[in-house]
Write a protein that holds these residues in place. Structure first.
Motif, mmCIF file in Angstrom:
data_model
loop_
_atom_site.group_PDB
_atom_site.id
_atom_site.type_symbol
_atom_site.label_atom_id
_atom_site.label_comp_id
_atom_site.label_asym_id
_atom_site.label_seq_id
_atom_site.Cartn_x
_atom_site.Cartn_y
_atom_site.Cartn_z
ATOM 1 N N GLU A 276 0.863 -1.182 0.000
ATOM 2 C CA GLU A 276 0.000 0.000 0.000
ATOM 3 C C GLU A 276 0.901 1.234 0.000
ATOM 4 O OE1 GLU A 276 -3.196 0.456 -0.221
ATOM 5 O OE2 GLU A 276 -3.855 -1.632 -0.149
ATOM 6 N N LYS A 279 0.360 7.126 2.456
ATOM 7 C CA LYS A 279 -0.652 8.144 2.239
ATOM 8 C C LYS A 279 -0.064 9.529 2.471
ATOM 9 C CE LYS A 279 -4.559 5.205 3.517
ATOM 10 N NZ LYS A 279 -5.725 5.041 4.427
ATOM 11 N N THR A 280 -0.325 10.415 1.545
ATOM 12 C CA THR A 280 0.161 11.787 1.679
ATOM 13 C C THR A 280 -0.817 12.602 2.507
ATOM 14 O OG1 THR A 280 -0.927 12.385 -0.401
ATOM 15 C CG2 THR A 280 1.382 11.708 -0.514
ATOM 16 N N LYS A 281 -0.288 13.516 3.279
ATOM 17 C CA LYS A 281 -1.145 14.334 4.147
ATOM 18 C C LYS A 281 -1.849 15.412 3.324
ATOM 19 C CE LYS A 281 1.699 13.690 8.270
ATOM 20 N NZ LYS A 281 2.481 14.358 9.337
#
Length: 281
Positions: A276, A279-281
């Protein structure tokens, strides 16, 4: 009970002194062609076809992800290299057309923990997984490897036999351990009551489609994870992980194009690839 072995499907390394695809015209080796070296044929991963051309899962996988990882490379091809070929240390080799090159990738069944691989390389998420499992009849009272006392065990394939033998505490309590390389013959022995337990690798058993006909122990004896190993800090690991992720994810391209490639060569979904992206903020 369970050891995790990782087997190198590919070893990826691009170094300035090698052919790496950097576009540097002063390099000794090709700067446009990515050379993928392999030490031996291992079906269904890679096998030369009737025309002498590499074919198999690895070939189809690289064809599918090359555009996502190629960088400045314009093309790639497979070349056989000597067993023990080491990137960074061994330099160039002569290809089938007597031209000198250096491999940017190595492919072959090399265990991750061998030599200095852990120190020198980083690894992708497992791409293909082959578990060593045991199964018995539906009405058997045996439910795990700790219940093999006096069992007549049939091991299917060399790898299953080797793993069973390596677990001496299990092997020594069995009444007998024999090897049968044909999965159908091993299952026939089980069905006829001539064997109590079959120990096999999933590559052999799962393509039969008979997993619902037998009781499979929940605990695996071992597993072999086929991964891609990359030079530490090279960036290859992340780009290859991402390329396979996008190939598998239905939100990209034409949907899941990865699983059909796996099933084409293994006869079932032999992949547990679950990378996965961060995830970018």
């Amino acid at each position: 009970m369970k050891k995790i072995f990782s087997v190198i499907l590919c070893v990826a390394l691009v170094a300035a002194i090698f052919a790496g695809c950097s576009g540097n015209k002063k390099e000794k080796y090709s700067d446009e062609t990515l050379i993928i070296g392999y030490t031996e044929e291992m079906e269904p991963m890679l096998k030369l076809n009737e025309n002498g051309k590499p074919a198999g899962f690895s070939v189809d996988l690289w064809k599918a992800i090359f555009d996502g990882v190629k960088g400045d490379c314009k093309r790639y091809r497979f070349e056989k290299v000597e067993e023990g070929y080491e990137l960074e240390k061994d330099g160039g080799f002569f290809d089938s057309k007597d031209k000198e090159y250096s491999a940017g990738l190595l492919m072959g069944p090399v265990t991750m923990n061998k030599g200095t691989f852990n120190k020198d390389y980083s690894f992708t998420d497992p791409i293909i997984t082959n578990r060593i499992i045991a199964l018995t009849t539906k009405n058997s009272d045996r439910n795990g490897f700790t219940e093999l006392k006096d069992a007549r065990v049939v091991a299917v394939s060399d790898i299953a036999k080797e793993e069973l033998d390596s677990h001496s505490s299990i092997a020594k309590v069995c009444k007998s351990i024999t090897q049968e390389n044909d999965i159908d013959k091993a299952l026939a022995l089980l069905d006829s009551g001539k064997a109590d337990v079959v120990v096999t690798d999933e590559f052999s058993f799962m393509p039969t489609g008979k997993e619902k006909d037998y009781k499979i122990f929940e605990q695996e004896l071992d597993r072999i994870d086929y991964v891609i190993a990359c030079a530490k800090y090279s960036g290859w690991k992340d780009s290859i992980n991402q390329a396979i992720y996008e190939l598998k994810n239905e939100e990209y391209g034409k949907g899941d194009e990865f699983t059909p490639i796996v099933e084409k060569y293994f006869g079932y979904n032999a992949s547990q690839f679950n990378y996965e992206p961060a995830k970018t903020k």
